[in-house]
Design a protein around this motif. Structure first.
Motif: not given
Lengths: 112, 116
Positions: B13-18, B80-82, B115-116
């Motif tokens: 997932t991308e940084k900031g995604k849940d 949340q907000r990975t 987390v990218l």
């Protein structure tokens, strides 16, 4: 810091030799468990020893517990290449928490 | 019978995604645990469920982490907000009952979160 800490961090032995790993912990416990983790089978429970027990055997495994020293050891006799894995001790504190605390593990390599 | 299952097995997932991670414990097991394992490290306790209630959430690293369990069975761990430091393998375990004298934990295969 971790409740359980294993030593050594890494151990390399020849097939047929015995391997000994140690675990130290900080607070009073109800029981202590040893787990094995390898890439093929994930984390697998090996043996549980209760706080009122001093020694337990299961096949080639021997576990000791010294509550006065807050330490445990896991002995694997006549090691096999298939024993290559990381070994973790896990403790549950006697009161106040439901946590199981795992140590950082000993990486065992058994050379054929 | 079936063991503990987890899904997905891998999540990028991308940084900031849940993200939402799922755990299906062994049928009849009332105790359920979530752990996190970073590369080459031991397991870090996150949360413990007994039935649907979570008497010990003390391991959750921040308020971005939450977990629930419904029907005393399936559990989901939500982040949340990975952040990149959330990258790890998330392991779920179940045991028959926290209060039985032999409470071996059965572990699932884990979800590898990147987390990218």
């Amino acid at each position: 810091s971790q409740q359980g800490e294993e030593d050594p961090q890494a151990l390399s032995i020849q097939e047929g030799e015995n391997a000994t790993m140690n675990c130290s912990y900080k607070t009073s416990i109800n029981n202590l468990q040893w787990y094995r983790q390898n890439s093929g089978r994930g984390l697998v429970h090996l043996i549980l020893i209760r706080s009122n027990e001093r020694e337990k055997h299961s096949g080639r495994l021997r576990v000791t517990l010294d509550t006065s020293k807050k330490s445990s050891s896991l002995l694997i006799t006549a090691s096999r290449a298939a024993d290559t894995a990381s070994y973790f001790c896990a403790t549950d504190a006697r009161s106040g928490t439901y946590k199981y605390i795992f140590g950082t593990g000993t990486r065992l390599k058994v050379l054929a | 019978g079936a063991g503990v299952s987890q899904s997905p097995s891998n999540k990028v997932t991308e940084k900031g995604k849940d993200v939402e991670l799922r755990c299906d414990p062994i049928s009849g097991h009332t105790a359920l645990y979530w752990y996190r394992q970073s590369l080459g490290q031991g397991l870090e306790f996150l949360i413990y469920f007994q039935g649907n209630s979570a008497p010990d959430k003390s391991g959750l690293p921040s308020d971005r982490f939450s977990a629930e369990r419904t029907g005393g069975s399936v559990s989901t761990l939500t982040i949340q907000r990975t952040q990149q430091e959330d990258s790890a393998v998330y392991l779920c375990a179940s045991s028959l009952d926290r209060f039985t004298s032999y409470n071996e934990q059965f572990f699932g295969p884990g979800t590898r979160l990147t987390v990218l």
